[in-house]
Write a protein that holds these residues in place. Structure first.
Motif, mmCIF file in Angstrom:
data_model
loop_
_atom_site.group_PDB
_atom_site.id
_atom_site.type_symbol
_atom_site.label_atom_id
_atom_site.label_comp_id
_atom_site.label_asym_id
_atom_site.label_seq_id
_atom_site.Cartn_x
_atom_site.Cartn_y
_atom_site.Cartn_z
ATOM 1 N N ILE A 141 0.850 -1.188 0.000
ATOM 2 C CA ILE A 141 0.000 0.000 0.000
ATOM 3 C C ILE A 141 0.889 1.243 0.000
ATOM 4 O O ILE A 141 1.987 1.236 0.557
ATOM 5 C CB ILE A 141 -0.963 0.021 1.204
ATOM 6 N N LYS A 142 0.391 2.291 -0.641
ATOM 7 C CA LYS A 142 1.145 3.528 -0.770
ATOM 8 C C LYS A 142 0.273 4.678 -0.301
ATOM 9 O O LYS A 142 -0.885 4.783 -0.694
ATOM 10 C CB LYS A 142 1.540 3.747 -2.230
ATOM 11 N N GLN A 143 0.824 5.532 0.549
ATOM 12 C CA GLN A 143 0.085 6.713 1.007
ATOM 13 C C GLN A 143 0.181 7.769 -0.084
ATOM 14 O O GLN A 143 1.264 8.152 -0.498
ATOM 15 C CB GLN A 143 0.662 7.238 2.314
ATOM 16 N N ILE A 162 -0.574 4.891 10.893
ATOM 17 C CA ILE A 162 0.630 4.520 11.645
ATOM 18 C C ILE A 162 0.667 3.015 11.871
ATOM 19 O O ILE A 162 1.712 2.374 11.736
ATOM 20 C CB ILE A 162 0.698 5.293 12.970
ATOM 21 N N ALA A 163 -0.484 2.419 12.179
ATOM 22 C CA ALA A 163 -0.553 0.973 12.397
ATOM 23 C C ALA A 163 -0.223 0.196 11.120
ATOM 24 O O ALA A 163 0.326 -0.904 11.183
ATOM 25 C CB ALA A 163 -1.936 0.590 12.899
ATOM 26 N N LEU A 164 -0.535 0.781 9.974
ATOM 27 C CA LEU A 164 -0.196 0.145 8.696
ATOM 28 C C LEU A 164 1.261 0.369 8.314
ATOM 29 O O LEU A 164 1.746 -0.209 7.345
ATOM 30 C CB LEU A 164 -1.105 0.680 7.584
ATOM 31 N N GLN A 222 5.175 6.925 0.688
ATOM 32 C CA GLN A 222 5.807 5.798 1.360
ATOM 33 C C GLN A 222 5.015 4.534 1.045
ATOM 34 O O GLN A 222 3.788 4.549 1.002
ATOM 35 C CB GLN A 222 5.849 6.019 2.867
ATOM 36 N N ILE A 223 5.725 3.440 0.802
ATOM 37 C CA ILE A 223 5.088 2.162 0.507
ATOM 38 C C ILE A 223 5.344 1.212 1.668
ATOM 39 O O ILE A 223 6.472 1.093 2.152
ATOM 40 C CB ILE A 223 5.628 1.566 -0.805
ATOM 41 N N ALA A 224 4.295 0.542 2.119
ATOM 42 C CA ALA A 224 4.407 -0.433 3.192
ATOM 43 C C ALA A 224 3.852 -1.758 2.688
ATOM 44 O O ALA A 224 2.915 -1.800 1.890
ATOM 45 C CB ALA A 224 3.643 0.020 4.422
ATOM 46 N N GLU A 225 4.429 -2.840 3.160
ATOM 47 C CA GLU A 225 3.975 -4.175 2.784
ATOM 48 C C GLU A 225 3.411 -4.840 4.035
ATOM 49 O O GLU A 225 4.114 -5.005 5.037
ATOM 50 C CB GLU A 225 5.145 -4.979 2.217
ATOM 51 N N ASN A 248 -6.189 -6.272 8.450
ATOM 52 C CA ASN A 248 -5.447 -5.296 7.645
ATOM 53 C C ASN A 248 -6.296 -4.772 6.501
ATOM 54 O O ASN A 248 -6.233 -3.590 6.162
ATOM 55 C CB ASN A 248 -4.159 -5.908 7.108
ATOM 56 N N ARG A 249 -7.111 -5.629 5.891
ATOM 57 C CA ARG A 249 -8.004 -5.168 4.831
ATOM 58 C C ARG A 249 -9.018 -4.162 5.372
ATOM 59 O O ARG A 249 -9.366 -3.194 4.709
ATOM 60 C CB ARG A 249 -8.724 -6.335 4.180
ATOM 61 N N GLY A 250 -9.479 -4.367 6.604
ATOM 62 C CA GLY A 250 -10.398 -3.419 7.223
ATOM 63 C C GLY A 250 -9.739 -2.077 7.469
ATOM 64 O O GLY A 250 -10.360 -1.023 7.275
ATOM 65 N N MET A 251 -8.473 -2.105 7.897
ATOM 66 C CA MET A 251 -7.749 -0.852 8.108
ATOM 67 C C MET A 251 -7.546 -0.120 6.784
ATOM 68 O O MET A 251 -7.686 1.107 6.715
ATOM 69 C CB MET A 251 -6.406 -1.113 8.786
ATOM 70 N N ILE A 252 -7.219 -0.858 5.725
ATOM 71 C CA ILE A 252 -7.035 -0.240 4.411
ATOM 72 C C ILE A 252 -8.347 0.363 3.940
ATOM 73 O O ILE A 252 -8.388 1.466 3.392
ATOM 74 C CB ILE A 252 -6.491 -1.273 3.402
ATOM 75 N N ARG A 253 -9.457 -0.337 4.179
ATOM 76 C CA ARG A 253 -10.764 0.173 3.774
ATOM 77 C C ARG A 253 -11.111 1.452 4.527
ATOM 78 O O ARG A 253 -11.732 2.362 3.984
ATOM 79 C CB ARG A 253 -11.836 -0.895 4.027
#
Length: 58
Positions: free
Chosen positions: A6-8, A24-26, A33-36, A43-48
């Protein structure tokens, strides 16, 4: 287990506190910035929750 990149893409300035903490949790602290993260339901819920601030890469 599978992972998601995911990328902000937008700033968290002006976002509610819970969305800032979610970023921050992600593992996202700066724009571009890209995080894996692992592909789990939590995690899908946080992304949503912050989908207007991030994009999924690949």
């Amino acid at each position: 287990m599978a992972t998601i990149k995911i990328k902000q893409v937008k700033s968290r300035i002006g976002a509610p506190v819970d969305q800032k903490r979610t970023l921050i949790a992600l593992g996202l602290h700066k724009i571009s910035q890209i995080a894996e993260v692992e592909d789990t339901p939590s995690n899908r819920g946080m992304i949503r929750k912050v989908r207007h601030l991030v994009t999924v890469v690949e």
